[in-house]
Design a protein around this motif. Sequence first.
Motif, short mmCIF file in Angstrom:
data_model
loop_
_atom_site.label_atom_id
_atom_site.label_comp_id
_atom_site.label_asym_id
_atom_site.label_seq_id
_atom_site.Cartn_x
_atom_site.Cartn_y
_atom_site.Cartn_z
N LEU A 61 9.03 -42.91 -47.09
CA LEU A 61 7.90 -43.76 -46.28
C LEU A 61 7.29 -43.09 -45.42
O LEU A 61 5.86 -43.14 -45.42
N VAL A 62 7.89 -42.38 -44.68
CA VAL A 62 7.17 -41.68 -43.54
C VAL A 62 6.41 -40.56 -43.98
O VAL A 62 5.05 -40.22 -43.52
N SER A 63 6.76 -39.85 -45.09
CA SER A 63 6.13 -38.66 -45.58
C SER A 63 4.82 -39.13 -46.29
O SER A 63 3.66 -38.68 -46.15
N LEU B 49 22.52 -40.17 -38.91
CA LEU B 49 23.19 -41.31 -39.56
C LEU B 49 24.80 -40.80 -39.88
O LEU B 49 25.48 -41.67 -39.88
N ILE C 59 17.12 -37.31 -39.36
CA ILE C 59 17.70 -38.61 -39.70
C ILE C 59 19.12 -38.77 -40.47
O ILE C 59 19.97 -39.46 -40.06
N GLU C 60 19.41 -37.64 -41.37
CA GLU C 60 20.66 -37.65 -42.05
C GLU C 60 21.76 -37.10 -40.99
O GLU C 60 23.05 -37.82 -40.98
N ILE D 79 19.50 -44.23 -47.47
CA ILE D 79 18.46 -44.54 -46.25
C ILE D 79 17.66 -43.35 -46.00
O ILE D 79 16.54 -43.43 -45.54
N THR D 80 18.26 -42.35 -45.80
CA THR D 80 17.62 -41.02 -45.42
C THR D 80 16.54 -40.87 -46.25
O THR D 80 15.41 -40.28 -45.68
N LEU E 244 13.85 -35.51 -42.34
CA LEU E 244 15.00 -36.05 -43.29
C LEU E 244 16.27 -35.09 -42.43
O LEU E 244 17.15 -36.03 -42.37
N LEU F 237 14.85 -42.79 -48.40
CA LEU F 237 14.03 -44.11 -48.35
C LEU F 237 13.08 -43.81 -47.04
O LEU F 237 11.77 -43.91 -47.10
N VAL F 238 13.75 -43.73 -45.66
CA VAL F 238 13.06 -43.68 -44.67
C VAL F 238 11.84 -42.33 -44.70
O VAL F 238 10.78 -42.47 -44.42
N THR F 239 12.47 -41.30 -44.87
CA THR F 239 11.74 -39.95 -45.03
C THR F 239 10.39 -40.05 -45.88
O THR F 239 9.49 -39.60 -45.87
#
Length: 466
Positions: A272-274, A249, A245-246, A265-266, A242, A268-270
Amino acid sequence: MSVDQKQVNQIIDAIGGKDNISAATHCVTRLRFALADEGKVDKEALESIDLVKGSFSTNGQFQVVIGQGTVDKVYKELVSQTGVGEASKDDVKKASEKHLNPLQRAIKTLADIFIPILPAIVTAGLLMGINNILTGPGIFFDEALIEVYPQWADVASIINLIANTAFVFLPGLIGWSAVNRFGGSPLLGIVLGLMLVHPDLLNAWGYGAAEEIPTWNLFGLEVQKVGYQGQVLPVLLASYVLSKIEVFLRKLIPDAFQLLLVAPITLLVTGLVSFIAIGPITFAIGNVITDAVVGIFNVAPIVGGLIYGGLYAPLVITGMHHTFLAVDLQLIGNTGGTFLWPMVALSNIAQGTAALAMMFILKDEKLKSLSITSAVSAYLGITEPAMFGVNLRFRFAFISAIIGSAIAGAFISIQGVKAPSIGVGGLPGFLSIFPENWGSFFIGMIIVIVVPFVLTLLFGKIRKEK
């Protein structure tokens, strides 16, 4: 120049002068320095100063033990005399990191994450100890206290709820601290941690007994809807992802759109990956680590107890003891209790006892006084004054404490002593032990009071005769 000013000036000279200080801060009991060259420190001169109760180097920092309350005044005088700007702990950590190798950096990172949340965990442990007294059978009566006095049942229930909060939402605490350490927004770390224990997910503690595991269907990929209560590794790795990514961005997206885009976005992506990868993989790794540690103590508890009980104090010197806090929390989350932390409590008592025994050996009034005060401090869970101020200075005292701690560790390991939480690592430590294990733990306490005391006196006498 007052006595305090003179002694502070002596401290500055002993650590190599003001030009040798890259940054300085302090904690509750110690001055913390990032020094340009630790080779310039005159430890003998430093520890002969009345204000100084000991010194040591760890994680790239040179630390001088002063004592609670006094350290703040000494620090302000030091800043005044050297002209070094008041630095935060982060400033000193950054200045000292250049001296660390990769392993030390990793250990330091874990320490930076877990130390800030330790007060919440210790507080929870103490409250759980009070709850144990109220609800444990066989302590005061054959039945539990709340069965004899039912009017206390709801009080015990509230205490249990308050105590369990830190452990139920442990990923939230770790997420806040880890994301902050990795350079992200702590608030997003809290949300990430709480997301991993959301009530809509299957509780991790019920995973093994669940007849059916609920799943999501993500573009044809089945992902288990499982929470990570009590887990350490999933939130640690997810926090790192996270944060990266943050930070990426924030550099990529213009300031005007950051509020609208970066956090959603941070997360959501984290998220899903988690749930797709990080969670399942680290959950499996955590179980392997837990099974390995438990397996060692099941197969050879006396060996495990001797090694961990004896090595804990030396680990404190290197700073590596912080890594075992994560293991303790993982054990508590997976098995409901830890057999490592009780040995920590006994190790602290052993160091306090050795320091107390030195009072009967030493003739220097300053050191005798330091022996008493540092012993009391160790008995209440803070061992630095005893270890660095007394026991390591007279190595036979430190060795005596290690021997006592190893014997006690072996004994309570054989007896299967466990703690459902982490508490104050000293005499009050029994409150955080399962009540059914109190008898064995008290015997362990007797061992770490008697053995180090007798050995320290014996070694001290032999040393004098030589």
